[in-house]
Write a protein that holds these residues in place. Structure first.
Motif, mmCIF file in Angstrom:
data_model
loop_
_atom_site.group_PDB
_atom_site.id
_atom_site.type_symbol
_atom_site.label_atom_id
_atom_site.label_comp_id
_atom_site.label_asym_id
_atom_site.label_seq_id
_atom_site.Cartn_x
_atom_site.Cartn_y
_atom_site.Cartn_z
ATOM 1 N N ILE A 39 0.833 -1.191 0.000
ATOM 2 C CA ILE A 39 0.000 0.000 0.000
ATOM 3 C C ILE A 39 0.877 1.254 0.000
ATOM 4 O O ILE A 39 0.683 2.174 -0.800
ATOM 5 N N ALA A 40 1.847 1.303 0.909
ATOM 6 C CA ALA A 40 2.724 2.471 1.014
ATOM 7 C C ALA A 40 3.491 2.682 -0.286
ATOM 8 O O ALA A 40 3.591 3.819 -0.774
ATOM 9 N N TYR A 41 4.010 1.607 -0.856
ATOM 10 C CA TYR A 41 4.799 1.757 -2.078
ATOM 11 C C TYR A 41 3.929 2.190 -3.249
ATOM 12 O O TYR A 41 4.347 2.999 -4.074
ATOM 13 N N ALA A 42 2.719 1.656 -3.339
ATOM 14 C CA ALA A 42 1.815 2.052 -4.424
ATOM 15 C C ALA A 42 1.499 3.543 -4.345
ATOM 16 O O ALA A 42 1.515 4.250 -5.355
ATOM 17 N N ILE A 43 1.247 4.028 -3.150
ATOM 18 C CA ILE A 43 0.954 5.458 -2.977
ATOM 19 C C ILE A 43 2.188 6.278 -3.297
ATOM 20 O O ILE A 43 2.121 7.273 -4.028
ATOM 21 N N TRP A 44 3.338 5.865 -2.758
ATOM 22 C CA TRP A 44 4.596 6.595 -2.957
ATOM 23 C C TRP A 44 4.946 6.675 -4.448
ATOM 24 O O TRP A 44 5.218 7.744 -4.978
ATOM 25 N N ALA A 45 4.918 5.537 -5.105
ATOM 26 C CA ALA A 45 5.297 5.493 -6.518
ATOM 27 C C ALA A 45 4.258 6.176 -7.399
ATOM 28 O O ALA A 45 4.613 6.946 -8.306
ATOM 29 N N GLY A 46 2.987 5.924 -7.132
ATOM 30 C CA GLY A 46 1.927 6.490 -7.968
ATOM 31 C C GLY A 46 1.840 7.999 -7.882
ATOM 32 O O GLY A 46 1.825 8.694 -8.905
ATOM 33 N N LEU A 47 1.789 8.508 -6.682
ATOM 34 C CA LEU A 47 1.689 9.961 -6.525
ATOM 35 C C LEU A 47 2.986 10.649 -6.932
ATOM 36 O O LEU A 47 2.962 11.733 -7.516
ATOM 37 N N GLY A 48 4.117 10.009 -6.640
ATOM 38 C CA GLY A 48 5.396 10.569 -7.076
ATOM 39 C C GLY A 48 5.466 10.679 -8.589
ATOM 40 O O GLY A 48 5.883 11.705 -9.132
ATOM 41 N N THR A 49 5.028 9.647 -9.280
ATOM 42 C CA THR A 49 5.023 9.657 -10.745
ATOM 43 C C THR A 49 4.121 10.764 -11.276
ATOM 44 O O THR A 49 4.513 11.526 -12.166
ATOM 45 N N ALA A 50 2.923 10.854 -10.727
ATOM 46 C CA ALA A 50 1.980 11.875 -11.179
ATOM 47 C C ALA A 50 2.542 13.281 -10.941
ATOM 48 O O ALA A 50 2.442 14.156 -11.822
#
Length: 109
Positions: free
Chosen positions: A58-69
């Motif tokens: 969960i943490a990595y998905a949020i970190w990577a997804g929002l960081g990418t956006a």
């Protein structure tokens, strides 16, 4: 609440570091290089603190997804990089995936 603050700082730090990574010109400029390395160090430290209480996936998905956006948005706004419809749709899908994980996953967040 504290792990979410750590995750937020990790995201902002990673975006900061990536922005300076571009400006470092392949680590050939000292100040942007140091800023990038410091940002990545803080990002990884905060992410490591966040995953003590938030599920890793969960943490990595949020970190990577929002960081990418955010990086795509900054690239467009700050560096005047072009973005086409396919890129916009892809970023929206990434953000949508993060929302689905958080809203509907049975994993503990």
């Amino acid at each position: 609440m504290r792990p979410w603050i750590y995750l937020g700082v990790a995201i902002v730090s990673e975006v900061f570091a990536t922005t300076f990574l571009k400006q470092s010109e392949g680590f050939s400029r000292l100040v942007p290089t140091l800023a990038s390395l410091a940002g990545y160090g803080l990002a990884l430290y905060c992410l490591s603190r966040a995953v003590q209480d938030i599920e890793l996936g969960i943490a990595y998905a949020i970190w990577a997804g929002l960081g990418t956006a955010l990086i795509v948005l900054l690239g467009w706004l700050v560096f005047r990089q072009s973005i086409d419809l396919a890129a916009i749709i892809g970023v929206l899908m990434i953000v949508g995936g993060v929302v689905v994980i958080n809203a509907f996953s049975e994993l503990e967040a």
